[in-house]
Design an enzyme around this catalytic site. Structure first.
Site, PDB file in Angstrom:
ATOM      1  N   GLU A   1      -1.402   5.539  -5.420  1.00 14.36           N
ATOM      2  CA  GLU A   1      -0.116   4.894  -5.693  1.00 14.36           C
ATOM      3  C   GLU A   1      -0.314   3.432  -6.063  1.00 14.36           C
ATOM      4  OE1 GLU A   1       2.807   5.092  -6.456  1.00 14.36           O
ATOM      5  OE2 GLU A   1       3.964   6.559  -5.350  1.00 14.36           O
TER       6      GLU A   1
ATOM      7  N   ASP B   1       6.450   0.786  -0.905  1.00 10.68           N
ATOM      8  CA  ASP B   1       7.517  -0.161  -0.571  1.00 10.68           C
ATOM      9  C   ASP B   1       8.265   0.405   0.647  1.00 10.68           C
ATOM     10  OD1 ASP B   1       9.278  -2.353  -1.048  1.00 10.68           O
ATOM     11  OD2 ASP B   1      10.553  -1.138  -2.319  1.00 10.68           O
TER      12      ASP B   1
ATOM     13  N   GLY C   1       8.367   3.463   1.357  1.00 11.96           N
ATOM     14  CA  GLY C   1       7.573   4.603   1.814  1.00 11.96           C
ATOM     15  C   GLY C   1       8.210   5.949   1.513  1.00 11.96           C
TER      16      GLY C   1
ATOM     17  N   THR D   1       8.968   7.404  -1.393  1.00  9.31           N
ATOM     18  CA  THR D   1       8.314   8.159  -2.464  1.00  9.31           C
ATOM     19  C   THR D   1       7.052   8.853  -1.953  1.00  9.31           C
ATOM     20  OG1 THR D   1       9.136   6.571  -4.085  1.00  9.31           O
ATOM     21  CG2 THR D   1       7.333   8.006  -4.793  1.00  9.31           C
TER      22      THR D   1
ATOM     23  N   ASP E   1       6.433  -2.283 -13.329  1.00  5.55           N
ATOM     24  CA  ASP E   1       7.394  -2.690 -14.350  1.00  5.55           C
ATOM     25  C   ASP E   1       8.725  -3.129 -13.768  1.00  5.55           C
ATOM     26  OD1 ASP E   1       8.221  -0.024 -13.494  1.00  5.55           O
ATOM     27  OD2 ASP E   1       9.570  -0.062 -15.226  1.00  5.55           O
TER      28      ASP E   1
HETATM   29  P1  IMP Z   1       9.082   3.318  -2.330  1.00  4.49           P
HETATM   30  O1  IMP Z   1      10.228   2.400  -1.980  1.00  4.49           O
HETATM   31  O2  IMP Z   1       7.935   3.112  -1.408  1.00  4.49           O
HETATM   32  O3  IMP Z   1       9.547   4.728  -2.395  1.00  4.49           O
HETATM   33  O4  IMP Z   1       8.599   2.891  -3.770  1.00  4.49           O
HETATM   34  C1  IMP Z   1       9.167   3.510  -4.884  1.00  4.49           C
HETATM   35  C2  IMP Z   1       8.687   2.981  -6.186  1.00  4.49           C
HETATM   36  O5  IMP Z   1       9.413   1.787  -6.457  1.00  4.49           O
HETATM   37  C3  IMP Z   1       7.232   2.568  -6.338  1.00  4.49           C
HETATM   38  O6  IMP Z   1       6.376   3.653  -6.609  1.00  4.49           O
HETATM   39  C4  IMP Z   1       7.358   1.664  -7.545  1.00  4.49           C
HETATM   40  O7  IMP Z   1       7.396   2.445  -8.730  1.00  4.49           O
HETATM   41  C5  IMP Z   1       8.690   1.003  -7.322  1.00  4.49           C
HETATM   42  N1  IMP Z   1       8.526  -0.327  -6.735  1.00  4.49           N
HETATM   43  C6  IMP Z   1       8.589  -0.678  -5.431  1.00  4.49           C
HETATM   44  N2  IMP Z   1       8.397  -1.995  -5.278  1.00  4.49           N
HETATM   45  C7  IMP Z   1       8.195  -2.480  -6.528  1.00  4.49           C
HETATM   46  C8  IMP Z   1       7.922  -3.799  -7.045  1.00  4.49           C
HETATM   47  O8  IMP Z   1       7.821  -4.811  -6.330  1.00  4.49           O
HETATM   48  N3  IMP Z   1       7.782  -3.881  -8.393  1.00  4.49           N
HETATM   49  C9  IMP Z   1       7.867  -2.814  -9.237  1.00  4.49           C
HETATM   50  N4  IMP Z   1       8.125  -1.587  -8.790  1.00  4.49           N
HETATM   51  C10 IMP Z   1       8.294  -1.420  -7.452  1.00  4.49           C
HETATM   52 MG    MG Z   2       5.379   4.272  -8.528  1.00  4.21          MG
END
Ligand code: IMP
Ligand code: MG
Length: 189
Positions: free
Chosen positions: A96, A100, A102, A104, A156
């Site tokens: 990954e 962030d 978590g 995903t 992005d």
């Molecule tokens: P999650 O919140 O851990 O599920 O993260 C989901 C997705 O949000 C990540 O795989 C990234 O694609 C995107 N993401 C989270 N934080 C950032 C950031 O700071 N910049 C760009 N994309 C982000």
């Molecule tokens: Mg991602």
């Protein structure tokens, strides 16, 4: 860039990225002397994966998953492009770009585990642990971040900035107002 927009801040330069990826490649090689299947989640992880495999010295296979974006906070996502490999009985590492909340990784790990791999671990380039909503077991981590929105090296905002060779922090309010706000500053003309 309008004067009131906060400038981007460089968090991880190219040399630091290279060193971090080299370390992760060495850790993965040590952890899987018999080889490993790396599963990357499109699209953000592609740049990291490309450098990571070249930093590894054991046999590596790669495969890709794509998932739909979730409604923030719900964790509801679905697979829109599935793996080509059968991972049953395999040693798998989920690669990954960033973890962030978590949500995903938790969803994807659940999907992978249902397919009964021999082992499955997570390798994340960037770890924003202060934002975590669900605990995630991260076996391999490149860099710990504060609560910043970051761009570059695959990451992005509205499909911009993935092709930066470093990681910078941008202002989310300014980006939402104008997704191109940092384009001129970062890429020139
Ligand atoms: P999650 O919140 O851990 O599920 O993260 C989901 C997705 O949000 C990540 O795989 C990234 O694609 C995107 N993401 C989270 N934080 C950032 C950031 O700071 N910049 C760009 N994309 C982000
Ligand atoms: Mg991602």
């Amino acid at each position: 860039m309008p004067a009131e927009v906060p400038a981007v801040r460089e968090l991880i330069d190219h040399a630091e990225l290279r060193a971090g990826v080299a370390r992760l490649g060495a850790e993965l090689s040590a952890g899987y002397p018999g080889g490993v299947l790396l599963v990357a989640v499109l699209k953000g992880s592609v740049l990291f994966l490309a450098d990571l495999v070249r930093a590894m010295t054991v046999p590596v296979e790669v495969d890709f998953l794509a998932i739909s974006a979730y409604t923030p906070g719900t964790g509801r996502v679905r697979i829109v492009k599935d793996l080509q490999s059968d991972i049953c009985g395999r040693d798998v590492v989920l690669v990954e770009d960033i973890v962030d909340t978590g949500l995903t990784v938790t969803y994807v790990l659940g999907e992978l585990r249902r397919r009964e791999p021999r082992s499955v671990e997570v390798c994340a380039l960037l770890d924003k642990s202060v934002r975590r909503l669900v605990p995630v077991p991260l076996r391999f981590v490149g860099f710990a971040l504060e609560d910043d929105f970051v761009l570059g090296y695959g990451l992005d905002f509205a499909e911009r900035y993935r092709n930066l060779d470093r990681v910078v922090a941008g202002d989310l309010v300014a980006l939402r107002n104008d997704p191109d706000v940092y384009v001129e500053d970062l890429f020139g003309r």
